[in-house]
Structure formats: structure tokens, C-alpha cells
Scaffold this motif. Structure first.
Motif, mmCIF file in Angstrom:
data_model
loop_
_atom_site.group_PDB
_atom_site.id
_atom_site.type_symbol
_atom_site.label_atom_id
_atom_site.label_comp_id
_atom_site.label_asym_id
_atom_site.label_seq_id
_atom_site.Cartn_x
_atom_site.Cartn_y
_atom_site.Cartn_z
ATOM 1 N N GLY A 1 6.014 6.499 -5.391
ATOM 2 C CA GLY A 1 4.590 6.516 -5.695
ATOM 3 C C GLY A 1 4.180 7.735 -6.487
ATOM 4 O O GLY A 1 4.936 8.295 -7.278
ATOM 5 N N VAL A 2 2.953 8.162 -6.275
ATOM 6 C CA VAL A 2 2.383 9.330 -6.936
ATOM 7 C C VAL A 2 1.815 10.269 -5.882
ATOM 8 O O VAL A 2 1.016 9.852 -5.032
ATOM 9 C CB VAL A 2 1.264 8.919 -7.921
ATOM 10 N N ARG B 1 0.211 11.016 2.943
ATOM 11 C CA ARG B 1 -0.862 11.077 1.963
ATOM 12 C C ARG B 1 -0.286 10.739 0.595
ATOM 13 O O ARG B 1 0.890 11.004 0.327
ATOM 14 C CB ARG B 1 -1.537 12.447 1.949
ATOM 15 N N SER B 2 -1.119 10.174 -0.281
ATOM 16 C CA SER B 2 -0.635 9.863 -1.628
ATOM 17 C C SER B 2 -1.801 9.617 -2.563
ATOM 18 O O SER B 2 -2.950 9.463 -2.134
ATOM 19 C CB SER B 2 0.275 8.624 -1.622
ATOM 20 N N ALA C 1 1.117 2.448 -7.181
ATOM 21 C CA ALA C 1 2.327 2.922 -7.851
ATOM 22 C C ALA C 1 3.587 2.719 -7.016
ATOM 23 O O ALA C 1 4.699 2.819 -7.537
ATOM 24 C CB ALA C 1 2.186 4.407 -8.204
ATOM 25 N N PHE C 2 3.445 2.446 -5.730
ATOM 26 C CA PHE C 2 4.621 2.238 -4.882
ATOM 27 C C PHE C 2 5.255 0.885 -5.192
ATOM 28 O O PHE C 2 4.574 -0.141 -5.181
ATOM 29 C CB PHE C 2 4.229 2.273 -3.402
ATOM 30 N N THR C 3 6.545 0.881 -5.439
ATOM 31 C CA THR C 3 7.239 -0.382 -5.610
ATOM 32 C C THR C 3 7.418 -1.035 -4.243
ATOM 33 O O THR C 3 7.281 -0.381 -3.189
ATOM 34 C CB THR C 3 8.624 -0.171 -6.233
ATOM 35 N N ALA C 4 7.744 -2.314 -4.248
ATOM 36 C CA ALA C 4 7.979 -3.007 -2.978
ATOM 37 C C ALA C 4 9.142 -2.367 -2.231
ATOM 38 O O ALA C 4 9.124 -2.258 -1.000
ATOM 39 C CB ALA C 4 8.248 -4.485 -3.238
ATOM 40 N N GLU C 5 10.153 -1.910 -2.965
ATOM 41 C CA GLU C 5 11.302 -1.267 -2.328
ATOM 42 C C GLU C 5 10.890 0.045 -1.659
ATOM 43 O O GLU C 5 11.267 0.332 -0.514
ATOM 44 C CB GLU C 5 12.392 -1.004 -3.358
ATOM 45 N N GLY D 1 2.769 -3.492 -3.033
ATOM 46 C CA GLY D 1 4.055 -3.174 -2.431
ATOM 47 C C GLY D 1 3.983 -3.106 -0.924
ATOM 48 O O GLY D 1 4.862 -3.614 -0.215
ATOM 49 N N PHE D 2 2.928 -2.492 -0.401
ATOM 50 C CA PHE D 2 2.778 -2.376 1.053
ATOM 51 C C PHE D 2 2.402 -3.711 1.686
ATOM 52 O O PHE D 2 2.901 -4.066 2.757
ATOM 53 C CB PHE D 2 1.727 -1.313 1.388
#
Length: 334
Positions: free
Chosen positions: A9-10, A27-28, A33-37, A68-69
Motif C-alpha cells: 500500500g501507501v 495505519r495507512s 493501493a493495497f493489492t489483494a495479495e 483488496g481488503f
């Protein structure tokens, strides 16, 4: 500070500070930006159960949900912090005083009821690992994280170090936010300046909160956070007084050593109000804040969320799969 390979992610990290249960809080920035993986690693290996999304309805509409989540059954709760003044950082390169005023506005001038709903949700889900997120993960997320760390007993130095830890990742991801600086007429160099998170900014803001209110606790009470919710969140986040107690176990894969930041003097939490000994009630959707959600009294397991999502299907009102539907609860992608 990241414990997941390749920095997902970021601006993601798990804060580590005096008094805070290891691995409970994440936190993010830019949750899309998070991929499913990457989301799968956080959900399955680190036990992440809930995303608390501080973004506004227009931000969600523009950038989208945390797909992704959702694909891994992680609960998505929208608890927006909006309505605070932005003129304090209108300059192309705001200084420390400007930035501290901006952080203060997030606390004191967000839409009435925003902090109440946020802490009511936290009181219901913070028994399991959760993620606080906004667009960049530095200002709204920074203020919320600072409040949580303070309630857990962290020092001002630790809180400021956590706030500053995101600079490198944000600068590396600057081009992801190119649309924002172009819309505002900024140069890339201007925006790089705005993405930097100095510990001095956070230290100044925390000092102002202590001076004006006597600590984070009274400040939160002043914006409508219920004493019962605040006390429960503090207890859920804090390392137990007796380390051998069953609830002292850390979430999965949270045994990474804490950072080298010395504790320093504790920031004043102030007295936690005790205006209610009643367990926190469900988060109510607000007709004026259509992007608020009901947190629900019980947090189901990820497997039951996935199963329920499959069972709901077309029978669920608004079953188009639009997680931003007004008044809705979290939805898993189908």
C-alpha cells in the motif's frame, strides 16, 4: 516499521509505542493501493479484521473502495472526518504553525458527531487488529493515531516519531497523487513539500492540545466522544497491567521488536470522562452524513463475513455491490 514484505500500500505501518498492544493498530494512506495479495497477508497472517475509512464520500467516489481488503472479508467501516477548514494550509508550502493549526482543525472543526461515531466504532472493533486510513494517511489518520497512542500511554516523542515515519513512503508514492497537485495548480516540488511529515509539527500540536484542554482525553470529550467509548478504546489498546494475563497475547506475527525511539516524557492523556458506564451502543447512521455506517454490536469472523456475503447476494437491498450506498453497512465484493 512495516512487518509485511515489500511495504504494501501507501504509508502503511503498525505503530509501536509505550503502552500500546503490539500489532493491534495499523495505519495507512490510500487504502485502494493495497493489492489483494497484500491485503490477504494482513488479513490472514496479521489478523486484520476492520478498515476504518476516514475519507469523505467524494473521495470514495473518486478513488473507490478498498477492494483488496473486501476480497478477503475484511470489514469496511466508513467513519468520515470532514468539514474542517483547509485555508490553514492554503499556502503552496505551509510552515509548521500552519500545519499544526490544520491538525487542530481536524480535531475541533470536523462535522459535529464525527468523532463520536468514530470512537463508538473503535469501541466495538478494537479488540482485533484494525486499520485507520484516509487519503494520504498523514493528517486525519495522524490525528486519530496520535489520540489513540496518547490514550494508550505513549509519549509525545513516540507519537511524533510515528507521525514522521511516513515521509519516505509518501515521497516515493508522490506521482500516485499527481491529479491532486495538478487540480490545485501546484508543482511537483510544492507537493513533495506538503507530503513531508515533520515530528516538530506533531509535537507542536500535542503541546497545544495539552495547553488548551489538559490532554487528549478532555479534548476528545469536548468534541463529543463518550467517556465509556473512550475508556473502552483505551483498555482495548493498552498493554495489560499484568503481562501474564490471557489478553496480553499479541496478534499474529506481531513479535517484531519495537522501534528505537526512546519513550521520553508521556504526553498528557488527561482524565478520561466517565459519563457512561453503559457498554457502547451501535453506531447510528446520520441522515446528514450518508457515508456514516452502523458498526454493529458484534464483529463476526472473516470466514463468517465471507459466508454471509455469499449468502446475501441479490437478496441484499442495494445488492449492486456499491459499498458507498447511503446508510449501508460494510459490504464484501461479490
Amino acid at each position: 516499521m512495516n512487518t509485511v514484505p515489500d511495504t504494501p500500500g501507501v504509508n502503511h505501518r503498525m505503530p509501536r509505542a509505550t503502552g500500546l498492544r503490539p500489532g493491534i493498530a495499523h495505519r495507512s494512506g490510500d487504502v485502494t493501493a493495497f493489492t489483494a495479495e497484500e491485503a490477504g497477508v494482513l488479513a490472514e497472517r496479521h489478523g486484520l479484521a476492520t478498515v476504518l475509512d476516514l475519507r469523505s464520500a467524494p473521495e470514495v467516489e473518486r478513488y473507490g473502495p478498498p477492494r483488496g481488503f473486501l476480497a478477503h472479508g475484511v470489514r469496511w467501516l466508513r467513519v468520515p472526518l470532514t468539514g474542517y477548514p483547509r485555508d490553514t494550509i492554503a499556502a503552496r508550502r505551509p510552515d509548521v504553525a500552519d500545519r499544526a493549526r490544520y491538525l487542530h482543525g481536524i480535531l475541533t472543526d470536523s462535522v459535529p458527531g464525527s468523532w463520536t461515531r468514530l470512537f463508538r466504532a473503535l469501541a466495538q472493533v478494537a479488540d482485533r487488529p484494525f486499520l485507520i486510513t484516509c487519503h494520504f494517511g498523514k493528517d486525519r489518520t495522524g490525528v486519530v493515531t496520535a489520540a489513540l497512542l496518547s490514550l494508550a500511554g505513549a509519549s509525545a516523542r513516540e507519537i511524533a516519531a510515528d507521525y514522521a515515519a511516513g515521509t519516505a513512503d509518501l515521497l516515493a508514492a508522490a506521482d500516485r497523487f499527481r491529479d491532486k497537485w495538478l487540480r490545485r495548480g501546484h508543482t511537483r516540488e510544492d507537493y513533495l513539500s506538503r507530503l513531508r511529515t515533520s515530528p516538530v509539527t506533531m509535537e507542536r500540536w500535542l503541546a497545544e492540545v495539552d495547553a488548551r484542554y489538559g490532554g487528549i482525553g478532555p479534548a476528545l470529550a469536548g468534541v463529543g466522544v463518550a467517556g465509556g467509548d473512550m475508556a473502552r478504546v483505551r483498555d482495548l489498546l493498552s498493554v495489560p497491567a499484568h503481562p501474564g494475563a490471557p489478553d496480553s497475547e499479541a496478534p499474529p506475527d506481531s513479535d517484531a521488536p519495537p522501534g528505537p525511539v526512546p519513550a521520553g516524557p508521556a504526553v498528557s492523556r488527561g482524565p478520561v470522562p466517565t459519563d457512561s458506564a453503559v457498554p457502547p451502543g451501535p453506531v447510528q447512521a446520520d441522515s446528514d452524513q450518508a457515508d456514516s455506517v452502523q458498526a454493529g454490536p458484534v464483529l463476526p469472523s472473516r470466514s463468517s463475513v465471507r459466508s454471509a456475503a455469499a449468502d446475501r447476494g441479490a437478496a441484499t437491498p442495494g445488492g449492486s455491490g456499491d459499498p458507498a450506498a447511503p446508510g449501508g453497512t460494510e459490504k464484501a465484493l461479490r
